[in-house]
Design an enzyme around this catalytic site. Structure first.
Site: not given
Ligand SMILES: NC(=O)c1ccc[n+]([C@@H]2O[C@H](COP(=O)([O-])OP(=O)(O)OC[C@H]3O[C@@H](n4cnc5c(N)ncnc54)[C@H](OP(=O)(O)O)[C@@H]3O)[C@@H](O)[C@H]2O)c1
Length: 302
Positions: A25, A27, A72, A74, A142
């Site tokens: 993902g 981060v 997550a 997301t 969410y």
């Molecule tokens: N993005 C934002 O604006 C934001 C804002 C506030 C908080 N956050 C939090 O920050 C954290 C990182 O966010 P991000 O933007 O880096 O998220 P992201 O780019 O959507 O990456 C999430 C990762 O979780 C993995 N995932 C989802 N389901 C899974 C499963 N069943 N088994 C294993 N892996 C799984 C995905 O794998 P795949 O690549 O294989 O799909 C993806 O690589 C999360 O906790 C999110 O809630 C994000």
């Protein structure tokens, strides 16, 4: 422990292995770029049975000093679809507790990233940032599932790090708001962007660096911390204008709209500004979001 004369505890650096769950993902990629060992869905599916998930986690965490969970569900709008309910609950609410328990079992620190969306969006007082111990009151699925995941992590001694408005930039095309705005700017399309949600953007690389810094601190960490980039709060509209401006496009090409003008399945909080003071007492203060944006867009000056 040295207090550097200011009363602020200073912990010696500690070298160790950090494992990043969710490594593909936004981060996660940045964590891996700074030295974390990647764990992706291929290595460990968070929707495996609790027993299988625990066993896999124990194996993958065996030599870790710190585990950082940035996996997550997301997709905030898709999370509202009842068809996805079990998966959203499994990834965001159930799996974090199982991972935190496994980390505790092998003696690793567990850092779990969560979200401003656990808050209602209605500030306690006007312009007051959310404090780490403010009551959560999420307005979408969410947020509800992330809040449940937080509780499970804290119950197993892990630390929750809430962030907001994470972006990666043009080096990760199509993954985030900044790269989307950059594409629109370059292709001559003029976006309408909501002007009634206020927060502070966070460059994925800044958050990853902060998490790696936490992983090296010795001593007890608090149960909950906030990390976003610093600087004055901004709306998505204001943020989009700044992307256009820094890329040399007319910011007036960005139009403002209200959240109610969009037919999004999920409600979103209007006020997402997180208080950073606990983080700043413990670790390096996050950079101002405008500086990170300028750097992320590789634009000098501005
Ligand atoms: N993005 C934002 O604006 C934001 C804002 C506030 C908080 N956050 C939090 O920050 C954290 C990182 O966010 P991000 O933007 O880096 O998220 P992201 O780019 O959507 O990456 C999430 C990762 O979780 C993995 N995932 C989802 N389901 C899974 C499963 N069943 N088994 C294993 N892996 C799984 C995905 O794998 P795949 O690549 O294989 O799909 C993806 O690589 C999360 O906790 C999110 O809630 C994000």
């Amino acid at each position: 422990m040295d207090t550097s004369g200011s009363g602020v505890p200073v912990f010696p650096a500690q070298q160790g292995t950090t494992v990043a769950v969710g490594a593909a993902g936004q981060v996660g990629r940045e964590l891996v770029a700074t030295g974390a060992v990647p764990v992706t869905r291929r290595d460990m599916d968070l929707l495996a049975s609790p027993r299988d998930l625990r066993e896999t986690a124990l194996r993958l965490f065996a030599s870790a000093d710190t585990v950082v969970n940035v996996a997550a569900w997301t997709a905030v709008d898709a999370a509202e679809d009842p068809v996805n309910a079990a998966a959203v609950e499994g990834v965001n609410a159930t799996a974090p507790g199982i991972l935190a328990a496994a980390a505790a079992e092998v003696g690793a620190r567990f850092l779990h990233v969560s979200t401003d969306y656990v808050f209602s969006g209605v500030p306690v007082r006007a312009d007051r940032p959310w404090q780490v111990d403010d009551p959560v009151d999420p307005v979408n699925v969410y947020g509800v599932t992330k809040a449940a995941g937080e509780d499970a992590v804290r119950a197993h001694g892990g630390t929750v790090v809430r962030t907001a408005w994470v972006w990666s930039g043009p080096h990760e095309p199509g993954r985030d708001f900044v790269s989307t705005m950059a594409d629109l700017a370059a292709s001559g399309r003029d976006p309408l962007v909501v002007d009634d949600q206020t927060g502070r953007p966070t460059r994925a690389g800044d958050l990853a660096a902060g998490l790696m810094e936490l992983s090296r601190l010795t001593g007890e960490l608090p149960p909950t911390l906030h990390y976003t980039d610093s600087g004055e709060p901004v709306t998505w509209f204001g943020f989009a204008r700044e992307v256009f401006r820094l890329l040399g496009h007319d910011p007036d090409r960005v139009g403002a709209c209200a959240s109610g003008d969009r037919l999004s399945p999920a409600r979103r909080p209007a006020w997402s500004v997180l208080d950073l003071s606990d983080w700043c007492r413990l670790a390096t203060a996050p950079p101002p979001w405008r500086d990170s944006l300028r750097e992320g867009l590789s634009v000098a000056g501005g």
